[in-house]
Scaffold this active site. Structure first.
Site, mmCIF file in Angstrom:
data_model
loop_
_atom_site.group_PDB
_atom_site.id
_atom_site.type_symbol
_atom_site.label_atom_id
_atom_site.label_comp_id
_atom_site.label_asym_id
_atom_site.label_seq_id
_atom_site.Cartn_x
_atom_site.Cartn_y
_atom_site.Cartn_z
ATOM 1 N N HIS A 47 -1.098 57.020 69.044
ATOM 2 C CA HIS A 47 -2.310 56.682 69.802
ATOM 3 C C HIS A 47 -2.218 55.342 70.549
ATOM 4 C CE1 HIS A 47 -6.894 57.596 69.729
ATOM 5 N NE2 HIS A 47 -6.574 56.954 70.822
ATOM 6 N N GLN B 238 0.100 59.296 77.417
ATOM 7 C CA GLN B 238 -1.309 59.404 77.830
ATOM 8 C C GLN B 238 -1.869 58.002 78.034
ATOM 9 O OE1 GLN B 238 -5.341 60.399 75.657
ATOM 10 N NE2 GLN B 238 -4.194 62.300 75.796
ATOM 11 N N LYS C 44 -3.769 62.747 67.747
ATOM 12 C CA LYS C 44 -3.074 61.452 67.816
ATOM 13 C C LYS C 44 -2.988 60.775 66.452
ATOM 14 C CE LYS C 44 -5.172 61.058 72.381
ATOM 15 N NZ LYS C 44 -6.589 61.432 72.278
ATOM 16 N N ASP D 6 -8.452 67.549 73.866
ATOM 17 C CA ASP D 6 -7.861 66.274 73.473
ATOM 18 C C ASP D 6 -8.690 65.663 72.346
ATOM 19 O OD1 ASP D 6 -5.910 64.022 74.216
ATOM 20 O OD2 ASP D 6 -7.847 62.995 74.143
ATOM 21 N N ARG E 236 -21.697 69.427 84.669
ATOM 22 C CA ARG E 236 -20.612 68.491 85.015
ATOM 23 C C ARG E 236 -19.252 68.995 84.524
ATOM 24 N NH1 ARG E 236 -24.932 64.827 84.358
ATOM 25 N NH2 ARG E 236 -24.512 64.441 82.151
ATOM 26 N N MET E 237 -19.245 69.714 83.383
ATOM 27 C CA MET E 237 -17.928 70.231 82.957
ATOM 28 C C MET E 237 -17.429 71.302 83.929
ATOM 29 S SD MET E 237 -18.470 72.354 79.371
ATOM 30 C CE MET E 237 -19.463 71.245 78.415
ATOM 31 N N GLU E 238 -18.364 72.058 84.505
ATOM 32 C CA GLU E 238 -17.972 73.051 85.532
ATOM 33 C C GLU E 238 -17.477 72.352 86.789
ATOM 34 O OE1 GLU E 238 -21.021 75.926 86.432
ATOM 35 O OE2 GLU E 238 -21.017 76.638 84.348
ATOM 36 N N GLU E 239 -18.244 71.334 87.184
ATOM 37 C CA GLU E 239 -17.865 70.554 88.381
ATOM 38 C C GLU E 239 -16.443 69.989 88.215
ATOM 39 O OE1 GLU E 239 -20.546 67.228 89.073
ATOM 40 O OE2 GLU E 239 -18.966 66.108 90.088
ATOM 41 N N ASN E 240 -16.181 69.437 87.044
ATOM 42 C CA ASN E 240 -14.872 68.815 86.810
ATOM 43 C C ASN E 240 -13.754 69.865 86.823
ATOM 44 O OD1 ASN E 240 -16.259 66.418 86.571
ATOM 45 N ND2 ASN E 240 -16.270 66.410 84.341
ATOM 46 N N ASN F 98 -21.933 67.917 79.349
ATOM 47 C CA ASN F 98 -22.994 68.509 80.153
ATOM 48 C C ASN F 98 -22.406 69.713 80.898
ATOM 49 O OD1 ASN F 98 -23.998 68.657 83.109
ATOM 50 N ND2 ASN F 98 -25.701 67.727 82.006
ATOM 51 N N TYR G 298 -11.208 59.907 66.359
ATOM 52 C CA TYR G 298 -12.436 60.343 67.049
ATOM 53 C C TYR G 298 -13.390 61.063 66.093
ATOM 54 C CZ TYR G 298 -9.624 59.926 71.388
ATOM 55 O OH TYR G 298 -8.823 59.502 72.417
HETATM 56 N N1 LIG Z 1 -5.515 57.851 74.435
HETATM 57 C C1 LIG Z 1 -6.520 56.985 74.494
HETATM 58 O O1 LIG Z 1 -6.413 55.842 74.053
HETATM 59 C C2 LIG Z 1 -7.799 57.401 75.125
HETATM 60 C C3 LIG Z 1 -8.065 58.750 75.323
HETATM 61 N N2 LIG Z 1 -9.268 59.138 75.884
HETATM 62 C C4 LIG Z 1 -9.497 60.602 76.054
HETATM 63 O O2 LIG Z 1 -9.980 60.858 77.368
HETATM 64 C C5 LIG Z 1 -11.275 61.458 77.317
HETATM 65 C C6 LIG Z 1 -12.107 61.012 78.513
HETATM 66 O O3 LIG Z 1 -12.193 59.611 78.559
HETATM 67 P P1 LIG Z 1 -13.476 58.754 78.939
HETATM 68 O O4 LIG Z 1 -13.105 57.341 78.678
HETATM 69 O O5 LIG Z 1 -14.684 59.278 78.286
HETATM 70 O O6 LIG Z 1 -13.567 58.888 80.508
HETATM 71 P P2 LIG Z 1 -14.165 59.886 81.597
HETATM 72 O O7 LIG Z 1 -13.701 59.330 82.888
HETATM 73 O O8 LIG Z 1 -13.865 61.300 81.253
HETATM 74 O O9 LIG Z 1 -15.744 59.641 81.536
HETATM 75 C C7 LIG Z 1 -16.641 60.303 80.683
HETATM 76 C C8 LIG Z 1 -18.051 59.896 81.082
HETATM 77 O O10 LIG Z 1 -18.334 60.341 82.401
HETATM 78 C C9 LIG Z 1 -19.454 61.208 82.420
HETATM 79 N N3 LIG Z 1 -19.099 62.277 83.378
HETATM 80 C C10 LIG Z 1 -18.211 63.275 83.189
HETATM 81 N N4 LIG Z 1 -18.110 64.045 84.281
HETATM 82 C C11 LIG Z 1 -18.937 63.519 85.201
HETATM 83 C C12 LIG Z 1 -19.271 63.868 86.527
HETATM 84 N N5 LIG Z 1 -18.707 64.926 87.124
HETATM 85 N N6 LIG Z 1 -20.194 63.114 87.198
HETATM 86 C C13 LIG Z 1 -20.745 62.036 86.577
HETATM 87 N N7 LIG Z 1 -20.483 61.654 85.316
HETATM 88 C C14 LIG Z 1 -19.575 62.378 84.632
HETATM 89 C C15 LIG Z 1 -19.630 61.682 80.991
HETATM 90 O O11 LIG Z 1 -20.966 61.927 80.677
HETATM 91 P P3 LIG Z 1 -21.527 63.415 80.281
HETATM 92 O O12 LIG Z 1 -20.813 63.837 79.035
HETATM 93 O O13 LIG Z 1 -22.979 63.185 80.090
HETATM 94 O O14 LIG Z 1 -21.231 64.297 81.468
HETATM 95 C C16 LIG Z 1 -19.109 60.479 80.195
HETATM 96 O O15 LIG Z 1 -20.143 59.513 80.058
HETATM 97 C C17 LIG Z 1 -11.824 61.054 75.948
HETATM 98 O O16 LIG Z 1 -12.826 61.941 75.492
HETATM 99 C C18 LIG Z 1 -10.565 61.117 75.103
HETATM 100 O O17 LIG Z 1 -10.312 62.480 74.748
HETATM 101 C C19 LIG Z 1 -10.180 58.212 76.303
HETATM 102 C C20 LIG Z 1 -9.970 56.861 76.116
HETATM 103 C C21 LIG Z 1 -8.753 56.350 75.504
HETATM 104 O O1 LIG Z 2 -8.946 57.001 72.510
HETATM 105 C C1 LIG Z 2 -9.767 56.125 72.410
HETATM 106 C C2 LIG Z 2 -11.181 56.333 72.726
HETATM 107 O O2 LIG Z 2 -11.900 55.151 72.907
HETATM 108 C C3 LIG Z 2 -11.713 54.203 71.883
HETATM 109 C C4 LIG Z 2 -12.701 53.078 71.961
HETATM 110 O O3 LIG Z 2 -12.605 52.400 73.196
HETATM 111 C C5 LIG Z 2 -10.292 53.730 71.974
HETATM 112 O O4 LIG Z 2 -10.009 52.879 70.929
HETATM 113 C C6 LIG Z 2 -9.349 54.840 71.864
HETATM 114 O O5 LIG Z 2 -8.133 54.502 72.424
#
Ligand SMILES: NC(=O)C1=CN([C@@H]2O[C@H](COP(=O)(O)OP(=O)(O)OC[C@H]3O[C@@H](n4cnc5c(N)ncnc54)[C@H](OP(=O)(O)O)[C@@H]3O)[C@@H](O)[C@H]2O)C=CC1
Ligand SMILES: O=C1CO[C@H](CO)[C@@H](O)[C@@H]1O
Length: 318
Positions: A114, A183, A83, A49, A265-269, A262, A54
């Site tokens: 987006h 999304q 997006k 994604d 954590r990516m494996e865990e997920n 990490n 980004y």
């Molecule tokens: N369409 C939109 O407007 C949006 C889209 N997105 C998309 O969604 C993706 C994910 O969103 P995000 O807001 O980052 O939310 P997430 O819920 O995926 O959280 C990511 C955070 O959680 C940590 N993390 C990941 N796995 C674990 C775990 N198993 N245990 C503990 N901590 C964990 C990561 O740190 P670490 O990397 O250190 O593991 C990072 O800090 C974005 O990268 C983007 O692609 C996000 C926001 C808005």
């Molecule tokens: O996809 C996204 C990632 O995070 C950004 C900052 O909060 C958002 O603006 C956006 O929607």
């Protein structure tokens, strides 16, 4: 190389992997992101994604190109979402052509609007300034441009992101192509029941972002992963709270986008796909108090913008 265990069919005739790898990080580092994507491919992720805003399209493109060159993955197995940012609402075709250049690809699998927010044409930032919003968003014209993207083969499907059920209904009314995906933020503490029902009525797949609540992000919360109900369910199944949150999303029929750079954590997920939640677990999660994480205050109340409050942006679905 391992493939996806689970994919879901979309209304545009293709299938989307149930777990997607998020590539948004702030601050952004291209090398770190590219390495993370290469590791994610090894773990088994096939859905990546990204978004113009980004800055991660080149990292996604280079990592996939390298993996394909090394024979580790075929383009057809992968699923790339990007997006359209609000500055390009007047010309989605040109915007997607620029994204494809960044990605070194001839097509992407899914192209999403987006946010339902039009910006001045020069605004490339995720954090627009007060006077960089357009007062009106002509979504009908923008959506026609999205449809054109699909028609000329730049993408295999089109959809939206951050659309409320009201905005979905308005779009569907004039669309020739029904969006394949919406999304949105979704996790066990923000379950989007109304929106899921509205999307199901139009056969629109819901993809969840911030599916763990964004722990570790400045804007995120650890509340989902630390919630006593989630922890109890995790103990019951001998899995982690993150795996419960992700499996919850898959169980309600969504795909889940999760970001971890990490390796552990990516494996865990990814392993969240290996167990099932029972009806009892789902009912318990339904009792958790709801709390939206991404309130998107950066997009409302701005001098020139169309939405003065969060309620207006989300059409009261907050
Ligand atoms: N369409 C939109 O407007 C949006 C889209 N997105 C998309 O969604 C993706 C994910 O969103 P995000 O807001 O980052 O939310 P997430 O819920 O995926 O959280 C990511 C955070 O959680 C940590 N993390 C990941 N796995 C674990 C775990 N198993 N245990 C503990 N901590 C964990 C990561 O740190 P670490 O990397 O250190 O593991 C990072 O800090 C974005 O990268 C983007 O692609 C996000 C926001 C808005
Ligand atoms: O996809 C996204 C990632 O995070 C950004 C900052 O909060 C958002 O603006 C956006 O929607």
């Amino acid at each position: 190389m391992k493939g996806d265990r689970l994919r879901t069919s979309l209304n545009c005739g293709i299938s989307i992997p149930c777990i997607g790898f998020g590539t948004y990080s702030n601050p952004y580092d291209g090398c770190v992101t590219e390495t993370a994507i290469l590791n994610a491919l090894k773990v088994g992720y096939r859905h990546f994604d990204t978004a113009m805003v980004y800055g991660s399209e080149p990292a996604v493109g280079s990592a996939l190109k390298q993996a394909m060159r090394e024979g580790k993955v075929e383009r057809e197995e992968t699923f790339v979402t990007s997006k359209l940012w609000g500055c390009d609402f007047h010309d989605p075709v040109s915007a997607l052509k620029r994204s494809l250049k960044m990605l070194h690809m001839e097509y992407i699998d899914m192209y999403l609007v987006h946010w339902p927010l039009k910006l001045k044409p020069w605004v490339q930032s995720a954090f627009p300034k007060d006077d960089e919003f357009e007062a009106e968003t002509d979504m009908e014209a923008t959506w026609a441009g999205m449809e054109r993207c699909m028609e000329i083969g730049l993408c295999r499907g089109i959809g939206v992101s951050n659309f409320s059920s009201k905005k979905i209904a308005e779009l569907v009314e004039h669309a020739s192509v029904i969006p394949a995906v919406n999304q949105v933020e979704m996790h066990p503490m923000w379950r989007q029941k109304k929106l899921r029902e509205a999307c199901a009525e139009s056969n629109i797949h819901v993809s969840a972002y911030t599916s763990l609540g964004g722990p570790g992000n400045t804007w995120g919360t650890t509340a989902v992963m630390e919630h006593p109900t989630i922890r109890t369910i995790a103990l019951r199944h001998n899995v982690t709270p993150a795996q419960v949150a992700l499996q919850w999303g898959v169980t309600v029929g969504a795909s889940v986008i999760v970001k971890s750079f990490n390796e552990k954590r990516m494996e865990e997920n990814f392993a969240a796909l290996n167990f099932k939640l029972e009806d009892r677990d789902m009912l318990e999660i339904d009792t958790i108090e709801e709390r939206k994480v991404i309130r998107a205050g950066i997009y409302v109340g701005r001098a020139t913008g169309p939405y003065k409050t969060l309620e207006e942006l989300w059409d009261n679905e907050i």
